[in-house]
Design a protein around this motif. Structure first.
Motif, PDB file in Angstrom:
ATOM      1  N   PRO A   1      -4.776  11.048   3.718  1.00  0.00           N
ATOM      2  CA  PRO A   1      -4.807  11.215   2.340  1.00  0.00           C
ATOM      3  C   PRO A   1      -4.748  12.414   1.721  1.00  0.00           C
TER       4      PRO A   1
ATOM      5  N   ARG B   1      -0.178   3.619  -3.079  1.00  0.00           N
ATOM      6  CA  ARG B   1      -1.391   4.490  -2.726  1.00  0.00           C
ATOM      7  C   ARG B   1      -0.778   6.086  -2.781  1.00  0.00           C
TER       8      ARG B   1
ATOM      9  N   GLN C   1       0.795  -1.253  -0.033  1.00  0.00           N
ATOM     10  CA  GLN C   1      -0.049   0.052  -0.088  1.00  0.00           C
ATOM     11  C   GLN C   1       0.647   1.350   0.140  1.00  0.00           C
TER      12      GLN C   1
END
Length: 215
Positions: free
Chosen positions: A116, A37, A33
């Motif tokens: 994020p 990501r 990830q």
């Protein structure tokens, strides 16, 4: 059929097997990830932040499954250490660490440091973010203590290589945890990643050793 491989021994080895695979599974899933990501920076962001965003369920599941496997390994450790130093405390400390990993999955870390994408660099701490930090801290301290408890056990058994590996792991993880808890980033974050890798390697090594010597 090996006459010494009784159902009890097979059960113990099965439980210890979870300790062998827990670390590699956690690291592979987290790193996959971290490297794929958008917006995630290994030199800046803690792996706990991966629990945020649309794909956050992957890291949440990773925490919970790894914690359950660590609990199973703690039970196997208790069964494998038939008597002697550390038989009570080592499994208990590792079990608490396993529970803390599960708790880290249920109590999600807050978005922070721009991850994020769109998250401000500085954010407020939520109740679940605070609990994430608290359960993690308790688990980390228990894991560090387990390293030294098992170091004493291995030294008494004449397993000096495992004893030193346990001591070094405890010191490395304590230093890594202290660094990340200070709130600094960059080299400190990478040092903590290295400490996590060392700790899971230790868990795997100890589980393999006890798997082979279970009787």
């Amino acid at each position: 059929m090996n006459p010494h491989c009784t159902p009890a021994v097979r059960t113990t080895r099965s439980l210890l097997g979870y300790g062998v695979v827990a670390g590699p599974l956690f690291v592979v899933v987290a790193l996959a990830q971290a490297l794929t990501r958008d917006g995630f920076d290994l030199s800046k962001h803690a792996w706990s932040l991966l629990a945020n965003g649309e794909l956050g369920w992957i890291q949440i599941t990773n925490f919970i499954l790894t914690g359950l496997m660590t609990l199973a390994a703690a039970v196997g450790l208790r069964r494998a250490l038939m008597s002697g130093r550390g038989r009570t405390w080592a499994p208990l400390l590792i079990a608490i660490y396993g529970l803390s990993v599960i708790g880290a999955g249920f109590f999600r870390a807050d978005p922070a440091q721009g991850f994020p994408d769109g998250t401000p660099e500085t954010t407020t701490i939520s109740w679940h973010g605070m609990l994430h930090f608290m359960v993690g801290g308790v688990g980390f301290l228990c894991l560090i203590a387990a390293c030294f408890v098992l170091a004493s056990r291995f030294a008494g058994d004449g397993r000096h290589g495992l004893a030193w590996f346990s001591r070094i792991t405890g010191v490395v993880f304590l230093a890594g945890f202290a660094g990340i808890a200070s709130g600094s980033h960059g080299p400190t974050t990478l040092a903590f990643v290295a400490a996590v890798l060392t700790t899971w390697a230790w868990m795997t090594t100890v589980s393999v050793h006890l798997y082979r010597t279970a009787a």
